[in-house]
Design a protein around this motif. Structure first.
Motif, short mmCIF file in Angstrom:
data_model
loop_
_atom_site.label_atom_id
_atom_site.label_comp_id
_atom_site.label_asym_id
_atom_site.label_seq_id
_atom_site.Cartn_x
_atom_site.Cartn_y
_atom_site.Cartn_z
N THR A 112 17.05 -24.99 -10.01
CA THR A 112 17.84 -23.80 -10.33
C THR A 112 16.97 -22.72 -10.95
N ASP A 231 12.85 -22.48 -0.02
CA ASP A 231 13.31 -23.36 -1.09
C ASP A 231 13.06 -24.80 -0.64
N LYS A 259 12.50 -31.76 -7.85
CA LYS A 259 12.75 -33.15 -7.44
C LYS A 259 11.48 -34.02 -7.36
N1 PMP Z 1 17.44 -25.91 -4.16
C1 PMP Z 1 17.77 -26.92 -3.35
C2 PMP Z 1 17.41 -26.84 -1.90
C3 PMP Z 1 18.45 -28.03 -3.86
O1 PMP Z 1 18.79 -29.03 -3.04
C4 PMP Z 1 18.76 -28.07 -5.24
C5 PMP Z 1 19.50 -29.25 -5.88
N2 PMP Z 1 19.98 -30.21 -5.07
C6 PMP Z 1 18.39 -26.99 -6.04
C7 PMP Z 1 17.72 -25.93 -5.46
C8 PMP Z 1 18.69 -26.98 -7.50
O2 PMP Z 1 17.89 -27.89 -8.17
P1 PMP Z 1 18.33 -28.46 -9.59
O3 PMP Z 1 19.52 -29.32 -9.36
O4 PMP Z 1 17.12 -29.22 -10.06
O5 PMP Z 1 18.63 -27.30 -10.46
#
Ligand code: PMP
Length: 417
Positions: A112, A231, A259
């Protein structure tokens, strides 16, 4: 026991949970005590083969000894200093070696945050305001991307969240995934700071890019002075050690990671061309800061994970398990369905025969999918409790696990109808 914990949790947390998809497991979420390799162990002591893997980060499976030892070594030395540490330099050098488009980068704490910084950077660098995203792509939980978002936002029927100011939604254009002509039309009419895209969509189930989609985006962005943001929070280090950009041979201007690169510890990374990244404070005027940025535990875990990926056939093992799961599903399911798979990420859509964008994904039989989820759970297999997530395999999903899962699948599909 899970039931007792759930009763208390409902009085403590909205909807009983701290991230919405977790509440979809029926009749209530099972609570997890630990994990090892491809398994998680519930409070009740049941072992489940895990295809969720923390929603993607655990590419080496649960509790891999090499990563645990690296984190333990860091723990012994202390874990937060408010000043740089060696591990952040080591991790960044490894990332840049494998993802060379990330000439400079900043470590933050979640995907995020990474996309939030990426979009602010794109606006700061170009002096433009609007950005373009794709219907069903999910880029985290901040205002500028909770517009026609996938993942739990779509699962709970709020692809555009309440509380996002109308003024913000007006700055975001949206196109269907895989629709280059929509992008061309919008970018030729009005200047945009950036196009942000999941190079393989993993948040509406899995949807691969059509042939030429990513290179087409690259061309349109270059010819209109728009920055292209990949992303790669899910795809980074999963689809190849160089992510989706390595696999498809298309370089973005800015990349976001999360991740896998933190080995299961909180992390986000935003990186890209030097002159763009140098806009960030303290070298430029686009602000970012964070108490936990480049957290030593996440850095240590990330270095260890990449060292493992550099020296093994982990991608081959993970992909082989994914293919076996998909082949078995195709064999066992009698009703109309389609399975989309790219490498070690995949999802099945029931009752439809093609899914190439979010509106086709929304037409799948989500009730039948949840029945599949529940019956697999009874058979000892955990897949995401939502159509709009991806299944993941890890390097710990070996042949024994695959054989067990193939048998479980044959039993489970009977309840799907
Ligand atoms: N971008 C993508 C493509 C995601 O899949 C995710 C979460 N699944 C995020 C951003 C956000 O990551 P986070 O949950 O670590 O904030």
């Amino acid at each position: 026991m899970s039931g007792e914990l759930w009763e208390v949790a409902k009085s403590l947390f909205p909807g009983g949970v701290n991230s919405p998809v977790r509440a979809k497991v029926q009749p209530y979420p099972f609570y997890v005590r630990g994990g090892q390799g491809p398994y998680i162990f519930t409070e009740e002591g049941k072992a489940l083969v895990d295809f969720v893997l923390g929603y993607g980060p655990l590419f080496l499976g649960h509790n891999p000894p090499y990563v645990r030892r690296a984190v333990e070594r860091q723990l012994e030395r202390g874990w937060l200093f408010g000043t740089p540490s060696r591990a952040e330099v080591e991790l960044a050098r490894k990332i840049r070696r494998h993802v060379p488009s990330m000439e400079k980068m900043r470590f933050v704490n979640s995907g995020t945050e990474a996309t939030m910084v990426a979009l602010r950077l794109a606006r700061g660098y170009t002096g433009r305001t609007k950005v373009l995203k794709f219907d069903g792509n999910y880029h985290g939980a901040h205002d500028y991307v909770l517009i026609d978002a996938g993942s739990a936002a779509s699962e709970y029927g709020v692809p555009t969240s309440a509380g996002v100011p109308e003024e913000v939604t007006r700055t975001v254009s949206v196109c269907p995934y895989n629709d280059l002509s929509c992008v061309q039309k919008i970018l030729s009419k009005e200047d945009h700071a950036a196009v942000i895209v999941e190079p393989v969509m993993g948040n509406m189930g899995v949807i691969p890019p059509s042939k030429g989609f990513l290179s087409g985006l690259r061309e349109i962005c270059s010819s209109t002075g728009t920055l292209l943001i990949f992303d790669e929070v899910i795809t980074g280090f999963r689809l190849s050690i160089s992510g989706a950009q390595g696999l498809f041979g298309v370089n973005p201007d800015i990349t976001t990671l999360g991740k896998i690169v933190g080995g299961g510890f909180p992390i986000g990374v935003v990186g890209g061309r030097k002159e763009i990244m140098d806009q960030l404070t303290p070298s430029g005027p686009v602000f970012n800061a964070g108490t936990f940025n480049a957290h030593p535990l996440s850095m240590a875990a990330g270095v260890a994970v990449i060292e493992q990926l550099e020296n093994g056939n982990h991608h081959v093992v993970a992909e082989r398990a994914a293919k076996a799961f998909v082949d078995s599903l195709d064999d066992s399911l009698k009703l109309t369905h389609v399975v989309n798979r790219v490498g070690s990420m995949f999802q099945v859509f029931l009752g439809v025969s093609e899914v190439r964008n979010a509106s086709q994904a929304r037409k799948a039989d989500r009730e039948a999918y949840l029945r599949l989820h529940s019956s697999l759970l009874r058979e000892g297999v955990f897949i995401p409790p939502s159509q709009f997530e991806a299944l993941f395999t890890s390097a710990a999903h070996d042949q024994d696990v695959v054989d067990f899962v193939v048998r479980a699948l044959r039993n489970a599909v009977r309840s799907v109808g």
